[in-house]
Design a protein around this motif. Sequence first.
Motif, PDB file in Angstrom:
ATOM      1  N   MET A 274      33.057  32.357  47.296  1.00 22.27           N
ATOM      2  CA  MET A 274      34.495  32.385  47.064  1.00 22.27           C
ATOM      3  C   MET A 274      34.887  32.671  45.623  1.00 22.27           C
ATOM      4  O   MET A 274      35.880  33.364  45.379  1.00 22.27           O
ATOM      5  N   ILE A 275      34.155  32.159  44.655  1.00 20.61           N
ATOM      6  CA  ILE A 275      34.535  32.374  43.256  1.00 20.61           C
ATOM      7  C   ILE A 275      34.482  33.858  42.912  1.00 20.61           C
ATOM      8  O   ILE A 275      35.426  34.415  42.338  1.00 20.61           O
ATOM      9  N   ALA A 276      33.385  34.519  43.282  1.00 20.59           N
ATOM     10  CA  ALA A 276      33.272  35.955  43.016  1.00 20.59           C
ATOM     11  C   ALA A 276      34.291  36.747  43.823  1.00 20.59           C
ATOM     12  O   ALA A 276      34.811  37.760  43.346  1.00 20.59           O
ATOM     13  N   PHE A 277      34.585  36.291  45.042  1.00 20.96           N
ATOM     14  CA  PHE A 277      35.587  36.971  45.875  1.00 20.96           C
ATOM     15  C   PHE A 277      36.940  36.989  45.184  1.00 20.96           C
ATOM     16  O   PHE A 277      37.590  38.037  45.085  1.00 20.96           O
ATOM     17  N   ILE A 278      37.384  35.836  44.681  1.00 18.62           N
ATOM     18  CA  ILE A 278      38.684  35.762  44.022  1.00 18.62           C
ATOM     19  C   ILE A 278      38.677  36.530  42.712  1.00 18.62           C
ATOM     20  O   ILE A 278      39.624  37.276  42.404  1.00 18.62           O
ATOM     21  N   GLN A 279      37.624  36.383  41.931  1.00 18.77           N
ATOM     22  CA  GLN A 279      37.576  37.095  40.651  1.00 18.77           C
ATOM     23  C   GLN A 279      37.509  38.605  40.864  1.00 18.77           C
ATOM     24  O   GLN A 279      38.123  39.367  40.105  1.00 18.77           O
ATOM     25  N   TYR A 280      36.791  39.043  41.899  1.00 19.10           N
ATOM     26  CA  TYR A 280      36.747  40.483  42.157  1.00 19.10           C
ATOM     27  C   TYR A 280      38.087  40.983  42.685  1.00 19.10           C
ATOM     28  O   TYR A 280      38.509  42.096  42.365  1.00 19.10           O
ATOM     29  N   LEU A 281      38.776  40.171  43.501  1.00 14.94           N
ATOM     30  CA  LEU A 281      40.117  40.542  43.960  1.00 14.94           C
ATOM     31  C   LEU A 281      41.046  40.780  42.778  1.00 14.94           C
ATOM     32  O   LEU A 281      41.790  41.770  42.740  1.00 14.94           O
ATOM     33  N   LEU A 282      41.000  39.895  41.795  1.00 13.17           N
ATOM     34  CA  LEU A 282      41.838  40.053  40.608  1.00 13.17           C
ATOM     35  C   LEU A 282      41.392  41.251  39.773  1.00 13.17           C
ATOM     36  O   LEU A 282      42.219  41.949  39.185  1.00 13.17           O
ATOM     37  N   ALA A 283      40.077  41.514  39.726  1.00 10.58           N
ATOM     38  CA  ALA A 283      39.577  42.689  39.012  1.00 10.58           C
ATOM     39  C   ALA A 283      40.047  43.970  39.698  1.00 10.58           C
ATOM     40  O   ALA A 283      40.422  44.945  39.036  1.00 10.58           O
ATOM     41  N   PHE A 284      40.007  43.977  41.014  1.00 11.31           N
ATOM     42  CA  PHE A 284      40.461  45.145  41.780  1.00 11.31           C
ATOM     43  C   PHE A 284      41.957  45.357  41.566  1.00 11.31           C
ATOM     44  O   PHE A 284      42.421  46.490  41.384  1.00 11.31           O
ATOM     45  N   PHE A 285      42.713  44.276  41.585  1.00 14.15           N
ATOM     46  CA  PHE A 285      44.155  44.346  41.338  1.00 14.15           C
ATOM     47  C   PHE A 285      44.436  44.894  39.947  1.00 14.15           C
ATOM     48  O   PHE A 285      45.299  45.759  39.760  1.00 14.15           O
ATOM     49  N   THR A 286      43.687  44.417  38.956  1.00 14.20           N
ATOM     50  CA  THR A 286      43.863  44.891  37.588  1.00 14.20           C
ATOM     51  C   THR A 286      43.496  46.363  37.465  1.00 14.20           C
ATOM     52  O   THR A 286      44.125  47.113  36.708  1.00 14.20           O
ATOM     53  N   GLY A 287      42.480  46.797  38.221  1.00 11.56           N
ATOM     54  CA  GLY A 287      42.110  48.210  38.202  1.00 11.56           C
ATOM     55  C   GLY A 287      43.259  49.099  38.627  1.00 11.56           C
ATOM     56  O   GLY A 287      43.469  50.181  38.067  1.00 11.56           O
ATOM     57  N   GLY A 288      44.022  48.664  39.637  1.00  8.57           N
ATOM     58  CA  GLY A 288      45.191  49.423  40.059  1.00  8.57           C
ATOM     59  C   GLY A 288      46.252  49.498  38.968  1.00  8.57           C
ATOM     60  O   GLY A 288      46.892  50.536  38.777  1.00  8.57           O
ATOM     61  N   LEU A 289      46.430  48.408  38.225  1.00 11.53           N
ATOM     62  CA  LEU A 289      47.396  48.407  37.125  1.00 11.53           C
ATOM     63  C   LEU A 289      46.940  49.330  35.996  1.00 11.53           C
ATOM     64  O   LEU A 289      47.747  50.055  35.410  1.00 11.53           O
ATOM     65  N   LEU A 290      45.645  49.300  35.688  1.00 10.40           N
ATOM     66  CA  LEU A 290      45.115  50.193  34.664  1.00 10.40           C
ATOM     67  C   LEU A 290      45.277  51.649  35.070  1.00 10.40           C
ATOM     68  O   LEU A 290      45.635  52.505  34.260  1.00 10.40           O
ATOM     69  N   HIS A 291      45.003  51.933  36.333  1.00  9.71           N
ATOM     70  CA  HIS A 291      45.142  53.295  36.850  1.00  9.71           C
ATOM     71  C   HIS A 291      46.582  53.772  36.736  1.00  9.71           C
ATOM     72  O   HIS A 291      46.842  54.953  36.458  1.00  9.71           O
ATOM     73  N   LYS A 292      47.517  52.861  36.919  1.00  6.12           N
ATOM     74  CA  LYS A 292      48.937  53.219  36.925  1.00  6.12           C
ATOM     75  C   LYS A 292      49.516  53.328  35.522  1.00  6.12           C
ATOM     76  O   LYS A 292      50.268  54.269  35.237  1.00  6.12           O
ATOM     77  N   TYR A 293      49.178  52.395  34.654  1.00 10.17           N
ATOM     78  CA  TYR A 293      49.837  52.303  33.358  1.00 10.17           C
ATOM     79  C   TYR A 293      48.974  52.725  32.177  1.00 10.17           C
ATOM     80  O   TYR A 293      49.511  53.100  31.132  1.00 10.17           O
ATOM     81  N   MET A 294      47.643  52.654  32.300  1.00  9.79           N
ATOM     82  CA  MET A 294      46.750  52.989  31.200  1.00  9.79           C
ATOM     83  C   MET A 294      45.605  53.857  31.701  1.00  9.79           C
ATOM     84  O   MET A 294      44.438  53.463  31.636  1.00  9.79           O
TER      85      MET A 294
END
Length: 322
Positions: A274-294
Motif C-alpha cells: 500500500m505505501i508504494a501504491f499511494i506514493q506511486y499514485l501521487l508520482a503518476f499524478f505529478t507526472g501529469g502536472l509536469l507534462h501539462k505545465y512544465m
Amino acid sequence: MASKMKVRATDYVETEHGPIYNFFYSFWTHVLQLMGTNVLILVFNIPAMILAYVMSLYMLPRLSSFFELNNFIAFMKENGITGEATLFNEITGEDAAVQLYFYVIVFCVVFLISSCLVCIGPFQAGFSQIYRNCRRQSGIFFFPDLKEGIKGNWKQSLAASLISLVVTFVSLFAIGFYLNQGTKIGSFLGAFFIAFFFVFMLLQNIVYQIMVSRELKLGQIYRNAFLFFLMNFGPCLAMIAVMIIFLIIIPFAMILNTSYMTLGLFVFIYGFFMIAFIQYLLAFFTGGLLHKYMPAPKQDDEEGEESEENEEAESNDIDNDE
C-alpha cells in the motif's frame, strides 16, 4: 536529475485508454519492483521510524488529553471496551489498553513514514526516481535508479526532509494548542492548521517528484508544487482524500480491530504493497502536472535518446523568474 541510461524524457505517456488505465497498467507491469520499493521504504527509514515514534509519543497527548496514557487506560476500562470479549485476543484489562495504545502509536509511525512527512530524504529521492521511470514506462533498473536518485538529489532531498520535519512538528503542535483552547477563534485556527497539514502532506510528495524530474532550486520546487495545487485545486483535494482514506482511515480501522488476523493483514498490505501504491499514485499524478505545465525539453536527435533534463531546466519554472 537526468538518468545516464535510456529513459524517456516525457513525464506522462498518453494512450487511447486514458490516465486511469495507464496508472493501473504501469503499476501492474512493475508490481514486483514497487513491492520491493515498499519493503525498502520501511527498511531504509528505520531511523525515521524511531524519530516518528518519539514524535508520536510527544505529540499525541498535546493533541488531546485523551491520549495521555493514564487517561487512555482509564477511559478504556470505564467503557468496558478492553478485554478478551471486545479485543479478540487473550489480553485483558489494563494490559489490553496498553497494547491498544501501542497500536495507535504504530499507526502514527506508519502514517508519518508513508506520507513522506517524516522520512530520510535522500532515500525518498531514490524511491521517487524509481516512480518517475515507472510512470514514464521506460523500464526500471531498480538499484541503479535508486542509487542515481540518491546521488543526484541528496542535498535537496535532505533539506526537504528537514523542512518537512519542522513543518510537521509545528503544524501538529499548533493544532493541539489551538483546539485545546476551547474558543471559537481557537477552533478556527485549529481547523486552519489541520487543512494546512494535509495540504502540505500532498505538496511534500509532489516536491520529491519535481526534484527528480527537473533541475530547479529547492525554493522553486516548493513554489511550483504550491502553484500546481492552486491550478488543480479539485484534483489535488481528491488526492488528499485518497491519502486520508488509505493512510489514515483504513489502517486505523484495521489496527483498532486488534484480532491477530486483521493485524497480520495490516502488516502484509502496508509492508509490501500500500505505501508504494499511494506514493506511486501521487508520482503518476505529478507526472501529469509536469507534462501539462512544465514539459521537458523536446528531443532533436534521430534515435529519440534521452536529452539531458538539466539543460535549460530553469526556464521550465512556472514563475519564469530565472
